[in-house]
Design a protein around this motif. Structure first.
Motif, PDB file in Angstrom:
ATOM      1  N   VAL A  75      37.014  64.722  54.679  1.00 43.99           N
ATOM      2  CA  VAL A  75      35.978  65.437  55.425  1.00 43.99           C
ATOM      3  C   VAL A  75      36.613  66.451  56.370  1.00 43.99           C
ATOM      4  CG1 VAL A  75      34.171  65.189  57.177  1.00 43.99           C
ATOM      5  CG2 VAL A  75      34.277  63.580  55.262  1.00 43.99           C
ATOM      6  N   GLU A  76      37.690  66.060  57.048  1.00 40.29           N
ATOM      7  CA  GLU A  76      38.351  66.976  57.964  1.00 40.29           C
ATOM      8  C   GLU A  76      38.936  68.178  57.232  1.00 40.29           C
ATOM      9  OE1 GLU A  76      38.474  67.104  61.303  1.00 40.29           O
ATOM     10  OE2 GLU A  76      36.970  65.524  61.134  1.00 40.29           O
ATOM     11  N   GLN A  77      39.490  67.948  56.045  1.00 37.64           N
ATOM     12  CA  GLN A  77      40.054  69.052  55.270  1.00 37.64           C
ATOM     13  C   GLN A  77      38.952  70.019  54.838  1.00 37.64           C
ATOM     14  OE1 GLN A  77      43.233  69.923  54.175  1.00 37.64           O
ATOM     15  NE2 GLN A  77      44.008  68.496  55.690  1.00 37.64           N
ATOM     16  N   ILE A  78      37.831  69.474  54.402  1.00 37.38           N
ATOM     17  CA  ILE A  78      36.703  70.319  54.001  1.00 37.38           C
ATOM     18  C   ILE A  78      36.239  71.162  55.190  1.00 37.38           C
ATOM     19  CG2 ILE A  78      34.250  70.284  53.393  1.00 37.38           C
ATOM     20  CD1 ILE A  78      35.929  69.910  50.985  1.00 37.38           C
ATOM     21  N   ARG A  79      36.061  70.515  56.333  1.00 40.40           N
ATOM     22  CA  ARG A  79      35.611  71.236  57.518  1.00 40.40           C
ATOM     23  C   ARG A  79      36.624  72.300  57.928  1.00 40.40           C
ATOM     24  NH1 ARG A  79      33.084  66.850  61.784  1.00 40.40           N
ATOM     25  NH2 ARG A  79      31.045  66.621  60.788  1.00 40.40           N
ATOM     26  N   ASP A  80      37.881  71.934  57.841  1.00 39.73           N
ATOM     27  CA  ASP A  80      38.943  72.857  58.241  1.00 39.73           C
ATOM     28  C   ASP A  80      38.878  74.138  57.414  1.00 39.73           C
ATOM     29  OD1 ASP A  80      41.175  73.300  59.951  1.00 39.73           O
ATOM     30  OD2 ASP A  80      42.480  73.055  58.233  1.00 39.73           O
ATOM     31  N   ALA A  81      38.797  73.984  56.098  1.00 38.23           N
ATOM     32  CA  ALA A  81      38.760  75.152  55.222  1.00 38.23           C
ATOM     33  C   ALA A  81      37.463  75.931  55.396  1.00 38.23           C
ATOM     34  CB  ALA A  81      38.909  74.723  53.763  1.00 38.23           C
ATOM     35  N   TYR A  82      36.330  75.246  55.492  1.00 41.01           N
ATOM     36  CA  TYR A  82      35.065  75.932  55.657  1.00 41.01           C
ATOM     37  C   TYR A  82      34.987  76.657  56.997  1.00 41.01           C
ATOM     38  CZ  TYR A  82      32.808  73.975  51.502  1.00 41.01           C
ATOM     39  OH  TYR A  82      32.457  73.673  50.224  1.00 41.01           O
ATOM     40  N   ASP A  83      35.478  76.000  58.044  1.00 40.26           N
ATOM     41  CA  ASP A  83      35.437  76.639  59.353  1.00 40.26           C
ATOM     42  C   ASP A  83      36.278  77.907  59.367  1.00 40.26           C
ATOM     43  OD1 ASP A  83      33.754  74.774  60.355  1.00 40.26           O
ATOM     44  OD2 ASP A  83      35.229  73.706  61.552  1.00 40.26           O
ATOM     45  N   MET A  84      37.433  77.876  58.718  1.00 41.87           N
ATOM     46  CA  MET A  84      38.280  79.066  58.682  1.00 41.87           C
ATOM     47  C   MET A  84      37.593  80.171  57.892  1.00 41.87           C
ATOM     48  SD  MET A  84      42.221  77.784  58.459  1.00 41.87           S
ATOM     49  CE  MET A  84      42.046  76.652  57.105  1.00 41.87           C
ATOM     50  N   ARG A  85      36.925  79.784  56.819  1.00 39.86           N
ATOM     51  CA  ARG A  85      36.210  80.776  56.029  1.00 39.86           C
ATOM     52  C   ARG A  85      35.099  81.427  56.866  1.00 39.86           C
ATOM     53  NH1 ARG A  85      34.110  80.345  49.903  1.00 39.86           N
ATOM     54  NH2 ARG A  85      32.587  81.993  49.933  1.00 39.86           N
ATOM     55  N   TRP A  86      34.350  80.601  57.579  1.00 36.58           N
ATOM     56  CA  TRP A  86      33.268  81.133  58.395  1.00 36.58           C
ATOM     57  C   TRP A  86      33.819  81.964  59.541  1.00 36.58           C
ATOM     58  CZ3 TRP A  86      28.691  82.722  58.271  1.00 36.58           C
ATOM     59  CH2 TRP A  86      27.950  82.913  59.433  1.00 36.58           C
ATOM     60  N   TRP A  87      34.963  81.557  60.087  1.00 35.42           N
ATOM     61  CA  TRP A  87      35.556  82.280  61.205  1.00 35.42           C
ATOM     62  C   TRP A  87      35.889  83.712  60.803  1.00 35.42           C
ATOM     63  CZ3 TRP A  87      40.121  84.794  62.324  1.00 35.42           C
ATOM     64  CH2 TRP A  87      40.384  85.047  63.657  1.00 35.42           C
ATOM     65  N   LEU A  88      36.341  83.919  59.579  1.00 32.06           N
ATOM     66  CA  LEU A  88      36.660  85.269  59.125  1.00 32.06           C
ATOM     67  C   LEU A  88      35.432  86.165  59.167  1.00 32.06           C
ATOM     68  CD1 LEU A  88      39.101  84.691  56.129  1.00 32.06           C
ATOM     69  CD2 LEU A  88      39.589  85.912  58.237  1.00 32.06           C
TER      70      LEU A  88
END
Length: 255
Positions: free
Chosen positions: A191-204
């Motif tokens: 779950v943390e890995q999914i959030r990490d990648a999604y959050d970075m994507r959204w941050w861009l």
């Protein structure tokens, strides 16, 4: 539409691509079809905006992507102020996921194509410079998140220095999903890995556009423009909310 990625080494094109994306009407992003009876992502987000900001759902659908991002950021700020657990913050992640889905399903739109075709190495370098400035509300967090992005993409950027933002988004998702395969028993880590990648994507899309656009989208102005209520982050907190916010709750910004 054929795009020449090389042209995006010019920072002017990077800025213009983000401006075009933020001006994109939500009705375009919400044009994809859904299964019978299934709500579109924009419908679900619009319901929450009506609930919290008292903006009519029809008016919400007339907004641009930039206006929607500004209101979602306001919701995120509110969640950090009063929430003693992660429930409200998880809702914000859910709304962000809907926006990402709308962007992915509308990659054929010129505005989305232009943004996705930006040279990611040039873009990260540009953001790295701007993150040192004062025109971002969370400079320390932005720099930390940017460094994580650069580490995640370092190996593939060496192999393909002309990689586009669209390709980088796909890689971030694949890295998150790939983590699940060999260590499927560690659900929390997954779950943390999914959030990490999604959050970075959204941050861009979100924070990077804030930096480039220098805050043209003010939540209070947007709410007033659509005849909504006062932003609840500016309104007095209720006694219950004050009790929550007075507790020793650690400040958390998505990372």
């Amino acid at each position: 539409m054929i795009l020449n990625i090389d042209q995006f080494s010019d920072l002017h094109f990077i800025k213009q691509a983000v401006r075009d994306l933020m001006k994109l009407p939500l009705v375009k992003l919400a044009s994809y079809s859904t299964q019978t009876g299934e709500k579109k992502g924009i419908d679900i987000i619009a319901e929450q905006i009506e609930k919290y900001f008292h903006i009519n759902i029809r008016d919400c659908k007339d907004m641009t992507l930039g206006e929607l991002v500004a209101l979602m950021d306001e919701l995120d700020t509110y969640a950090q102020i009063i929430s003693a657990d992660t429930d409200t913050e998880d809702e914000i992640r859910c709304y962000s996921a809907y926006v990402r889905k709308m962007l992915v399903l509308n990659r054929q739109l010129p505005e989305v194509q232009i943004y996705n075709a930006i040279n990611v190495k040039e873009y990260l370098g540009y953001l790295n410079t701007l993150c040192m400035g004062s025109n971002t509300r969370y400079p320390a967090n932005d720099r930390f998140l940017l460094s994580k992005l650069q580490i995640q993409l370092e190996k593939v950027l060496k192999q393909d220095p002309n990689m586009s933002l669209g390709s980088a988004f796909d890689i971030l998702d694949r890295k998150a999903c790939a983590f699940w395969i060999p260590w499927c028993i560690f659900i929390d880590d997954y779950v943390e890995q999914i959030r990490d990648a999604y959050d970075m994507r959204w941050w861009l899309i979100s924070s990077a556009s804030d930096i480039i656009l220098s805050y043209p989208y003010n939540a209070a102005d947007i709410i007033e423009r659509y005849n909504g209520g006062l932003p609840f982050t500016k309104a007095p907190l209720s006694s219950e909310q004050r009790a929550i916010s007075s507790q020793d709750v650690p400040y958390h910004r998505r990372t």
